[in-house]
Design a protein around this motif. Structure first.
Motif, PDB file in Angstrom:
ATOM      1  N   THR A 241       0.862  -1.240   0.286  1.00  0.00           N
ATOM      2  CA  THR A 241      -0.197   0.300  -0.447  1.00  0.00           C
ATOM      3  C   THR A 241       0.396   1.366   0.023  1.00  0.00           C
ATOM      4  O   THR A 241       0.029   3.033  -0.897  1.00  0.00           O
ATOM      5  CB  THR A 241      -1.009   0.351   1.382  1.00  0.00           C
ATOM      6  OG1 THR A 241      -0.576  -0.823   2.364  1.00  0.00           O
ATOM      7  CG2 THR A 241      -1.988  -0.954   1.028  1.00  0.00           C
ATOM      8  N   LYS A 242       2.057   1.172   0.450  1.00  0.00           N
ATOM      9  CA  LYS A 242       3.037   2.629   0.734  1.00  0.00           C
ATOM     10  C   LYS A 242       3.186   2.587  -1.101  1.00  0.00           C
ATOM     11  O   LYS A 242       4.185   3.604  -1.826  1.00  0.00           O
ATOM     12  CB  LYS A 242       4.225   2.171   1.391  1.00  0.00           C
ATOM     13  CG  LYS A 242       5.558   3.165   1.612  1.00  0.00           C
ATOM     14  CD  LYS A 242       6.276   2.916   2.284  1.00  0.00           C
ATOM     15  CE  LYS A 242       7.622   3.997   2.475  1.00  0.00           C
ATOM     16  NZ  LYS A 242       8.680   3.857   3.074  1.00  0.00           N
ATOM     17  N   LEU A 243       3.123   2.028  -2.114  1.00  0.00           N
ATOM     18  CA  LEU A 243       3.230   1.738  -3.362  1.00  0.00           C
ATOM     19  C   LEU A 243       2.345   2.872  -4.189  1.00  0.00           C
ATOM     20  O   LEU A 243       2.863   3.307  -5.180  1.00  0.00           O
ATOM     21  CB  LEU A 243       3.855   0.811  -3.539  1.00  0.00           C
ATOM     22  CG  LEU A 243       5.086   0.245  -3.002  1.00  0.00           C
ATOM     23  CD1 LEU A 243       5.295  -1.672  -4.023  1.00  0.00           C
ATOM     24  CD2 LEU A 243       6.164   0.587  -3.486  1.00  0.00           C
ATOM     25  N   GLY A 244       1.175   2.225  -3.326  1.00  0.00           N
ATOM     26  CA  GLY A 244       0.585   3.219  -3.821  1.00  0.00           C
ATOM     27  C   GLY A 244      -1.363   1.876  -4.442  1.00  0.00           C
ATOM     28  O   GLY A 244      -1.946   2.382  -5.431  1.00  0.00           O
ATOM     29  N   TYR A 245      -1.055   1.288  -4.517  1.00  0.00           N
ATOM     30  CA  TYR A 245      -1.536  -0.525  -4.684  1.00  0.00           C
ATOM     31  C   TYR A 245      -2.427  -0.897  -3.725  1.00  0.00           C
ATOM     32  O   TYR A 245      -2.576  -0.840  -3.182  1.00  0.00           O
ATOM     33  CB  TYR A 245      -0.478  -1.571  -5.431  1.00  0.00           C
ATOM     34  CG  TYR A 245       0.307  -0.727  -6.127  1.00  0.00           C
ATOM     35  CD1 TYR A 245       0.152  -0.242  -7.877  1.00  0.00           C
ATOM     36  CD2 TYR A 245       1.599  -0.946  -6.417  1.00  0.00           C
ATOM     37  CE1 TYR A 245       0.732   0.631  -8.095  1.00  0.00           C
ATOM     38  CE2 TYR A 245       2.673  -0.193  -7.512  1.00  0.00           C
ATOM     39  CZ  TYR A 245       2.264   0.180  -8.091  1.00  0.00           C
ATOM     40  OH  TYR A 245       3.329   0.751  -9.052  1.00  0.00           O
ATOM     41  N   LYS A 246      -3.301  -1.468  -4.348  1.00  0.00           N
ATOM     42  CA  LYS A 246      -4.029  -2.095  -3.202  1.00  0.00           C
ATOM     43  C   LYS A 246      -4.267  -3.036  -3.010  1.00  0.00           C
ATOM     44  O   LYS A 246      -3.260  -4.321  -3.429  1.00  0.00           O
ATOM     45  CB  LYS A 246      -6.012  -2.341  -4.027  1.00  0.00           C
ATOM     46  CG  LYS A 246      -6.863  -0.950  -4.535  1.00  0.00           C
ATOM     47  CD  LYS A 246      -8.241  -0.846  -4.614  1.00  0.00           C
ATOM     48  CE  LYS A 246      -8.213  -0.867  -6.385  1.00  0.00           C
ATOM     49  NZ  LYS A 246      -7.014   0.102  -6.933  1.00  0.00           N
ATOM     50  N   VAL A 247      -4.698  -4.298  -1.677  1.00  0.00           N
ATOM     51  CA  VAL A 247      -4.383  -5.333  -1.230  1.00  0.00           C
ATOM     52  C   VAL A 247      -5.624  -6.060  -0.931  1.00  0.00           C
ATOM     53  O   VAL A 247      -6.606  -5.848  -0.375  1.00  0.00           O
ATOM     54  CB  VAL A 247      -3.497  -5.668  -0.037  1.00  0.00           C
ATOM     55  CG1 VAL A 247      -3.250  -6.978   0.215  1.00  0.00           C
ATOM     56  CG2 VAL A 247      -2.215  -4.371  -0.789  1.00  0.00           C
ATOM     57  N   ALA A 248      -5.558  -7.442  -2.010  1.00  0.00           N
ATOM     58  CA  ALA A 248      -6.696  -8.338  -2.003  1.00  0.00           C
ATOM     59  C   ALA A 248      -6.002  -9.935  -1.195  1.00  0.00           C
ATOM     60  O   ALA A 248      -4.859  -9.763  -1.584  1.00  0.00           O
ATOM     61  CB  ALA A 248      -7.672  -8.277  -2.418  1.00  0.00           C
TER      62      ALA A 248
END
Length: 704
Positions: A474-481
């Motif tokens: 998430t620090k990179l700006g992406y979502k996590v599932a």
């Protein structure tokens, strides 16, 4: 032409596993020295399709011992004259049948020709491994075979004298075993029609990271005389099929490798239109230069691979013209009557993929990802039109790989469209993973809410990933599932990849038992035909893009004939399993008619098999053609796998080898190269990246 007449006997690999055809494209990197072009074994000769209803049996012939292979240079002439002696580089080569109008395949591994029985066939340049592709119907004549990638184009003249341009799946990559080329023409009223009485096809095909594009030029016979038509196809084209356009008067067209056209003009001379002029030849007549005003009944025009010379047949021998010297006198290439073809320049690749050590699954998965997916320098692309923009990822999946066999079962839980990476250990997330995520996804797309875009899906049980994994992503700006169990199927939504279809004659009890055990959707013949309910199911899948068209495996000759008689557009050519064992079924799945890329792994390494599966994304919109085959390290390449690679050599561009623990024989690459390559050999590459391939191919930017 009947579908059954165009059948091609396929042999089976004893130890092979399959992957979905939703794979990404391949590439190149810094080259190592080429492997020496060794002879491919003479393996399989196709025969006429038996008509008996007897149970299917394997008809694979053993591989012949290898013999020294001639090493021809690019541009080497091959002359055929209708006898059993073919002249290559001035040396006679004896074939087991007469050879007429022979033509080198793009990689030189096979030649296409008309044999002594009037069939369109292919063979190795030394005359071995003859495969009959198409047999003429009663009263028909087949002629002029040429190559479009791994597909053979040819002309059929029926009993009424009408000509048709057809395509035979020598190693297949379109709809049917043999069908009339789709050459629609638009009219002034906006309707569509098929170009009538077409012949003498010539084509160029380009494969790169973004897909396949081809240009077809053919001759049409009309009341006005001989016309030339052009038709362009692109695997990423959106908005329906392109139309064919009539652009000039003439005959005997020949396209050069870069798209220039030579042809016999209306006045009987040899004319040439440059590649730049041909790029604009849709609806307009490109300017052409007359190279030779009186070509003495020239036929069978062809180019040297460097585009500098045009050769043609005459009643007194084979002549040659300089493409850049209008008015220059032609020279005699050969006093021998016949047809000439020049060895192209293409070579196949063998790529080894690995991490820093045999246990470095994280590094190996990153190498596979870098091999398949381009660096995203802009915003993550959203789905558009037919789907993702070539080898640009929209999501990433990471699987906990502490147990490779469990991880392999979880591959089907992958995310939207992009690479699958492996994670091991439970300390901190390996920084190579975050670096690779950022490389393939680029700048997060904040403007498009498409579900799954810019998402990193972590697949594994609770606690399988480092505690800092979510925060690092998430620090990179992406979502996590997170996915810890297999997603529940949605009854309202068709599955992406339906089970393979097995077509079986119920009299073949062994095949019927095996098909049921394999978990395939079994379709039993009734009076030699498929049931109405089965036809409805097939046509339903064929009419929608919501699901992937499953592969059709036919057990035995009657089943193969019935399967290929169904007019389907989206399905790959049915594959015939020539035996009734589980290995026969797996092999038919693994080496289908569309295969252009094969990944080889040791059969006793679950980790390598897992890595091989990563090379073929489990989700996506574009259909690609990667298969996985295993090799027993103690026995080497089986004779049946050799035959599979040999008969498909003209369509296989690349073999990837994943062998992290060095279990496979040291000379495996040389053996594999001999099976897929022509006289120019193969190019060996290590941890080749898609970025390097794009630079080499001149491909850059998003596919529009």
């Amino acid at each position: 032409m009947s579908r059954s007449s165009s059948r091609r006997l396929l042999v089976t690999a004893a130890a092979a596993t399959s992957v979905a055809l939703l794979a990404s494209a391949c590439g190149k990197s810094a080259a190592q020295p080429s492997t020496a072009p060794a002879a491919a074994a003479a393996t399989h000769t196709s025969a006429a399709a038996p008509t008996s209803a007897a149970p299917s049996t394997s008809s694979t012939s053993p591989a012949s011992p290898a013999k020294p292979a001639p090493q021809y240079a690019a541009g080497t002439p091959l002359i055929s004259d209708g006898t059993a002696t073919v002249t290559i580089a001035g040396t006679p080569v004896t074939f087991p049948t007469t050879v007429t109008e022979a033509s080198w395949s793009p990689d030189g591994s096979r030649i296409a020709f008309v044999d002594g029985s009037g069939n369109v066939a292919t063979a190795r340049p030394d005359g071995s491994s003859v495969v009959v592709l198409v047999k003429p119907d009663q009263g028909s004549k087949l002629s002029g075979p040429s190559w479009q990638g791994g597909t053979v184009l040819y002309t059929e003249q029926n009993a009424a004298g009408t000509h048709f341009v057809r395509q035979a799946q020598a190693v297949g990559q379109s709809d049917h075993s043999s069908s009339e080329m789709s050459t629609p023409a638009s009219t002034e009223k906006g309707t569509w029609t098929t170009v009538a009485d077409a012949s003498n096809p010539t084509s160029t095909e380009a494969r790169n990271l973004f897909g396949t594009s081809s240009t077809l030029v053919f001759q049409a016979h009309s009341a006005k005389g001989q016309e030339l038509w052009i038709h362009h196809e692109d695997s990423n084209a959106r908005g329906g099929a392109n139309s064919a356009d009539q652009f000039a008067e003439g005959s005997w067209p020949a396209l050069s490798a870069d798209g220039a056209l030579a042809f016999v003009g209306k006045g009987g001379g040899i004319e040439m239109a440059t590649a730049a002029a041909m790029a604009k030849a849709y609806g307009t007549t490109p300017p052409a230069t007359t190279l030779e005003a009186d070509a003495a009944n020239a036929t069978h025009l062809t180019w040297t691979p460097d585009g500098k010379q045009i050769a043609y047949s005459t009643p007194t021998g084979i002549m040659e013209l300089a493409a850049g010297q209008p008015g220059a006198a032609p020279t005699q290439l050969s006093a021998k009557l016949g047809v000439v073809s020049f060895l192209p320049t293409a070579t196949d690749h063998i790529v080894t993929l690995s991490g820093t050590s045999p246990t470095d699954l994280v590094g190996a998965s990153v190498s596979v990802s870098q091999h398949r997916w381009l660096t995203q320098t802009g915003t993550t692309p959203e789905p558009a039109g037919a789907g993702p923009h070539g080898p640009y990822a929209m999501s990433v999946t990471i699987i906990a790989a502490d147990d490779p066999q469990t991880a392999q079962k979880e591959l089907g839980w992958a995310g939207l469209y992009g690479p699958t990476l492996l994670s091991t250990g439970h300390g901190t997330l390996d920084p190579r993973l975050t670096t690779e995520i950022k490389r393939v996804l680029g700048t997060p797309n904040t403007q498009n809410p498409f579900d799954g875009l810019d998402t990193v899906t972590l697949v594994g049980a609770a606690g399988a990933f480092p505690a800092n994994a979510d925060a690092a992503i998430t620090k990179l700006g992406y979502k996590v599932a997170h996915v810890s169990t297999a997603p529940k199927p949605d009854a309202a939504t068709p599955t992406l990849a339906p089970a393979p279809i097995a077509v079986v004659d119920p009299a073949d009890t062994a095949a019927l038992t095996e098909a049921k055990a394999d978990g395939a959707r079994v379709m039993q013949l009734s009076a030699g035909k498929l049931a109405a309910s089965d036809l409805t199911y097939l046509k339903g899948l064929d009419s929608t893009w919501d699901t992937t068209a499953p592969q059709i495996i036919a057990f035995g000759d009657r089943a193969f004939t019935a399967a290929t008689a169904v007019p389907l557009k989206r399905f790959a050519t049915p594959t015939e399993a020539l035996g009734t064992t589980h290995s026969d079924f797996l092999a038919a799945l693994a080496m289908n008619a569309m295969t252009t890329n094969v990944t080889i792994v040791p059969s006793n390494s679950p980790a390598d098999i897992l890595l091989a599966e990563l090379s073929s994304p489990q989700k996506g919109y574009l259909l690609y053609s990667t298969s996985v085959a295993t090799v027993d390290p103690t026995q080497g390449i089986s004779p049946t796998l050799k035959a599979l690679l040999d008969t498909r050599s003209a369509n296989i561009d690349e073999l990837d080898v994943i062998d992290t623990a060095a279990k496979l024989p040291a000379n495996l690459a040389t053996q594999l190269g001999a099976l897929i390559s022509g006289p120019l050999g193969t190019r060996a590459l290590a941890n080749q990246t898609a970025d390097d391939a794009a630079k080499a191919e001149g491909a850059s930017g998003h596919e529009e």
